[in-house]
Scaffold this active site. Structure first.
Site, mmCIF file in Angstrom:
data_model
loop_
_atom_site.group_PDB
_atom_site.id
_atom_site.type_symbol
_atom_site.label_atom_id
_atom_site.label_comp_id
_atom_site.label_asym_id
_atom_site.label_seq_id
_atom_site.Cartn_x
_atom_site.Cartn_y
_atom_site.Cartn_z
ATOM 1 N N HIS A 126 0.980 -1.226 0.136
ATOM 2 C CA HIS A 126 -0.267 0.141 0.508
ATOM 3 C C HIS A 126 0.648 1.344 -0.555
ATOM 4 O O HIS A 126 2.121 1.026 -0.111
ATOM 5 C CB HIS A 126 -1.129 -0.064 1.027
ATOM 6 C CG HIS A 126 -0.607 0.315 2.773
ATOM 7 N ND1 HIS A 126 0.167 0.945 3.408
ATOM 8 C CD2 HIS A 126 0.072 -0.518 3.429
ATOM 9 C CE1 HIS A 126 0.361 1.140 4.576
ATOM 10 N NE2 HIS A 126 0.670 -0.378 4.344
ATOM 11 N N CYS B 256 3.230 -4.546 6.666
ATOM 12 C CA CYS B 256 2.966 -3.730 5.570
ATOM 13 C C CYS B 256 4.505 -3.411 4.896
ATOM 14 O O CYS B 256 5.311 -3.084 4.629
ATOM 15 C CB CYS B 256 1.802 -3.324 5.551
ATOM 16 S SG CYS B 256 0.289 -4.070 5.786
#
Length: 195
Positions: A155, A171
Protein backbone atom coordinates in the site's frame (compact mmCIF):
# COMPACT_ATOMS: atom_id res chain seq x y z
CA UNK A 1 48.39 -3.40 -3.30
CA UNK A 2 47.75 -0.33 -5.46
CA UNK A 3 47.29 -2.58 -8.52
CA UNK A 4 44.75 -4.69 -6.64
CA UNK A 5 42.76 -1.56 -5.70
CA UNK A 6 42.84 -0.32 -9.29
CA UNK A 7 41.68 -3.71 -10.56
CA UNK A 8 38.82 -3.78 -8.05
CA UNK A 9 37.81 -0.23 -8.96
CA UNK A 10 37.84 -1.10 -12.66
CA UNK A 11 35.72 -4.23 -12.06
CA UNK A 12 33.25 -2.23 -9.98
CA UNK A 13 33.00 0.45 -12.68
CA UNK A 14 32.40 -2.14 -15.41
CA UNK A 15 29.78 -3.82 -13.22
CA UNK A 16 27.94 -0.54 -12.76
CA UNK A 17 28.06 0.19 -16.47
CA UNK A 18 26.42 -3.19 -17.15
CA UNK A 19 23.44 -2.29 -14.95
CA UNK A 20 20.67 -0.73 -16.94
CA UNK A 21 18.56 1.79 -15.03
CA UNK A 22 15.96 4.01 -16.62
CA UNK A 23 13.79 6.52 -14.77
CA UNK A 24 10.17 6.21 -15.76
CA UNK A 25 7.59 9.00 -15.96
CA UNK A 26 5.05 9.36 -13.19
CA UNK A 27 1.63 7.88 -13.93
CA UNK A 28 -1.15 10.24 -14.98
CA UNK A 29 -3.23 11.14 -11.92
CA UNK A 30 -6.98 11.41 -11.73
CA UNK A 31 -8.42 14.66 -10.37
CA UNK A 32 -9.12 12.94 -7.03
CA UNK A 33 -5.58 11.55 -6.89
CA UNK A 34 -4.10 14.97 -7.62
CA UNK A 35 -6.23 16.65 -4.92
CA UNK A 36 -5.30 14.11 -2.23
CA UNK A 37 -1.65 13.89 -3.27
CA UNK A 38 -1.30 17.67 -2.96
CA UNK A 39 -2.20 17.37 0.75
CA UNK A 40 0.21 14.53 1.62
CA UNK A 41 3.60 15.57 3.00
CA UNK A 42 6.50 15.01 0.65
CA UNK A 43 9.97 13.82 1.49
CA UNK A 44 13.26 14.11 -0.32
CA UNK A 45 13.56 11.05 -2.53
CA UNK A 46 16.63 8.89 -2.02
CA UNK A 47 17.78 7.82 -5.52
CA UNK A 48 18.43 4.33 -4.11
CA UNK A 49 14.68 3.94 -3.58
CA UNK A 50 13.41 5.77 -6.67
CA UNK A 51 11.30 4.07 -9.34
CA UNK A 52 13.39 2.68 -12.20
CA UNK A 53 13.04 0.19 -15.01
CA UNK A 54 15.95 -2.23 -14.54
CA UNK A 55 17.26 -5.53 -15.81
CA UNK A 56 15.25 -8.21 -13.99
CA UNK A 57 17.41 -9.50 -11.11
CA UNK A 58 14.74 -11.79 -9.62
CA UNK A 59 14.85 -14.87 -11.85
CA UNK A 60 11.04 -14.78 -11.99
CA UNK A 61 8.99 -14.73 -15.20
CA UNK A 62 7.01 -11.64 -16.28
CA UNK A 63 4.01 -10.67 -14.17
CA UNK A 64 5.35 -11.45 -10.67
CA UNK A 65 5.89 -9.09 -7.73
CA UNK A 66 9.09 -9.83 -5.79
CA UNK A 67 10.00 -8.03 -2.57
CA UNK A 68 13.66 -8.22 -1.58
CA UNK A 69 13.47 -7.37 2.11
CA UNK A 70 17.20 -6.90 2.70
CA UNK A 71 17.39 -4.26 -0.01
CA UNK A 72 13.98 -2.65 0.68
CA UNK A 73 13.15 -3.07 -3.01
CA UNK A 74 10.01 -4.31 -4.75
CA UNK A 75 10.24 -5.57 -8.34
CA UNK A 76 7.43 -6.12 -10.81
CA UNK A 77 8.78 -8.36 -13.55
CA UNK A 78 8.19 -7.39 -17.18
CA UNK A 79 8.77 -9.03 -20.57
CA UNK A 80 12.16 -8.83 -22.28
CA UNK A 81 14.14 -9.39 -19.08
CA UNK A 82 13.12 -6.09 -17.49
CA UNK A 83 11.48 -5.17 -14.18
CA UNK A 84 10.08 -2.08 -12.51
CA UNK A 85 11.95 -1.42 -9.26
CA UNK A 86 10.45 0.55 -6.38
CA UNK A 87 11.79 1.41 -2.93
CA UNK A 88 9.65 0.21 -0.02
CA UNK A 89 9.32 0.42 3.75
CA UNK A 90 8.84 -2.94 5.40
CA UNK A 91 7.90 -4.55 8.70
CA UNK A 92 10.17 -4.06 11.63
CA UNK A 93 12.08 -7.21 12.50
CA UNK A 94 9.42 -8.43 14.91
CA UNK A 95 6.67 -7.98 12.33
CA UNK A 96 8.49 -8.96 9.15
CA UNK A 97 6.75 -11.43 6.86
CA UNK A 98 8.14 -13.58 4.07
CA UNK A 99 6.48 -16.09 1.83
CA UNK A 100 4.24 -16.31 -1.22
CA UNK A 101 0.78 -14.89 -1.72
CA UNK A 102 -1.46 -13.52 -4.43
CA UNK A 103 -3.13 -10.17 -4.83
CA UNK A 104 -6.74 -11.06 -4.06
CA UNK A 105 -8.16 -7.61 -4.73
CA UNK A 106 -7.15 -3.96 -4.99
CA UNK A 107 -8.61 -0.67 -3.75
CA UNK A 108 -8.13 3.04 -4.46
CA UNK A 109 -7.86 5.32 -1.41
CA UNK A 110 -9.03 2.44 0.81
CA UNK A 111 -10.45 2.63 4.30
CA UNK A 112 -8.05 1.44 6.99
CA UNK A 113 -9.31 -1.08 9.52
CA UNK A 114 -6.40 -1.80 11.88
CA UNK A 115 -6.23 -5.46 12.95
CA UNK A 116 -7.07 -6.37 16.53
CA UNK A 117 -3.45 -7.15 17.50
CA UNK A 118 -2.40 -3.66 16.34
CA UNK A 119 -5.20 -2.02 18.33
CA UNK A 120 -4.09 -4.06 21.38
CA UNK A 121 -0.53 -2.66 21.01
CA UNK A 122 -1.61 0.88 20.16
CA UNK A 123 -5.11 1.66 21.50
CA UNK A 124 -4.98 5.12 19.90
CA UNK A 125 -5.24 3.69 16.34
CA UNK A 126 -8.70 3.90 14.89
CA UNK A 127 -10.50 2.98 11.70
CA UNK A 128 -9.81 5.71 9.13
CA UNK A 129 -11.80 6.51 6.00
CA UNK A 130 -9.91 6.53 2.72
CA UNK A 131 -8.21 9.81 1.90
CA UNK A 132 -4.98 11.71 2.27
CA UNK A 133 -4.69 11.16 6.06
CA UNK A 134 -5.16 7.40 5.77
CA UNK A 135 -2.05 5.28 6.52
CA UNK A 136 -2.81 3.04 3.50
CA UNK A 137 -2.33 5.95 1.14
CA UNK A 138 -3.47 6.05 -2.47
CA UNK A 139 -3.81 2.34 -3.21
CA UNK A 140 -3.82 -1.03 -1.47
CA UNK A 141 -3.30 -4.54 -2.80
CA UNK A 142 -4.59 -7.22 -0.42
CA UNK A 143 -2.40 -10.34 -0.04
CA UNK A 144 -4.03 -13.74 0.41
CA UNK A 145 -2.63 -17.27 0.85
CA UNK A 146 -4.80 -20.30 0.07
CA UNK A 147 -7.88 -18.08 -0.14
CA UNK A 148 -7.31 -16.52 3.31
CA UNK A 149 -6.39 -12.91 4.07
CA UNK A 150 -2.82 -12.65 5.39
CA UNK A 151 -3.67 -9.18 6.79
CA UNK A 152 -0.60 -7.93 4.90
CA UNK A 153 -0.91 -5.33 2.16
CA UNK A 154 1.14 -3.58 -0.45
CA UNK A 155 0.00 0.00 0.00
CA UNK A 156 0.85 3.68 -0.16
CA UNK A 157 1.86 5.74 2.83
CA UNK A 158 1.36 9.12 4.42
CA UNK A 159 4.96 8.85 5.74
CA UNK A 160 7.09 8.90 2.56
CA UNK A 161 10.22 9.77 4.56
CA UNK A 162 10.25 6.19 5.90
CA UNK A 163 10.77 4.49 2.52
CA UNK A 164 13.89 2.32 2.79
CA UNK A 165 13.34 1.58 6.48
CA UNK A 166 11.91 -1.31 8.53
CA UNK A 167 9.15 0.47 10.41
CA UNK A 168 5.73 -0.98 9.59
CA UNK A 169 3.72 -3.72 11.29
CA UNK A 170 4.50 -6.01 8.39
CA UNK A 171 2.89 -4.34 5.40
CA UNK A 172 4.86 -3.25 2.35
CA UNK A 173 4.66 0.53 2.06
CA UNK A 174 5.40 2.47 -1.13
CA UNK A 175 5.49 6.14 -2.08
CA UNK A 176 1.98 7.01 -3.26
CA UNK A 177 3.06 7.85 -6.81
CA UNK A 178 4.82 4.46 -6.96
CA UNK A 179 1.89 2.47 -5.57
CA UNK A 180 -0.37 4.13 -8.17
CA UNK A 181 2.10 3.03 -10.86
CA UNK A 182 2.28 -0.56 -9.55
CA UNK A 183 -1.51 -0.72 -9.08
CA UNK A 184 -1.98 0.10 -12.76
CA UNK A 185 0.30 -2.79 -13.77
CA UNK A 186 -0.90 -5.69 -11.58
CA UNK A 187 -4.12 -7.70 -11.71
CA UNK A 188 -6.06 -9.71 -9.16
CA UNK A 189 -4.30 -13.07 -8.91
CA UNK A 190 -0.79 -11.63 -9.41
CA UNK A 191 1.78 -13.74 -7.56
CA UNK A 192 3.75 -11.98 -4.81
CA UNK A 193 6.98 -13.37 -3.38
CA UNK A 194 8.46 -11.75 -0.27
CA UNK A 195 12.04 -12.92 0.33
Amino acid sequence: MKLVRLALLAAFTVGLAACQYARTPDPVLSERDAQFMAMIPTAKEDPMFARYMVDNPTGEPPGVVVVETRQHQLYYTLPDGKAMRYGVALGSEAFGWTGEAVIDHKAEWPDWNPPADMVARWPQVKKTAGGWTNPLGARAMYLFQDGKDTLYRIHGTNEPEKIGQSVSSGCIRMRNIDVIDLYSRVQDGTKVIVR
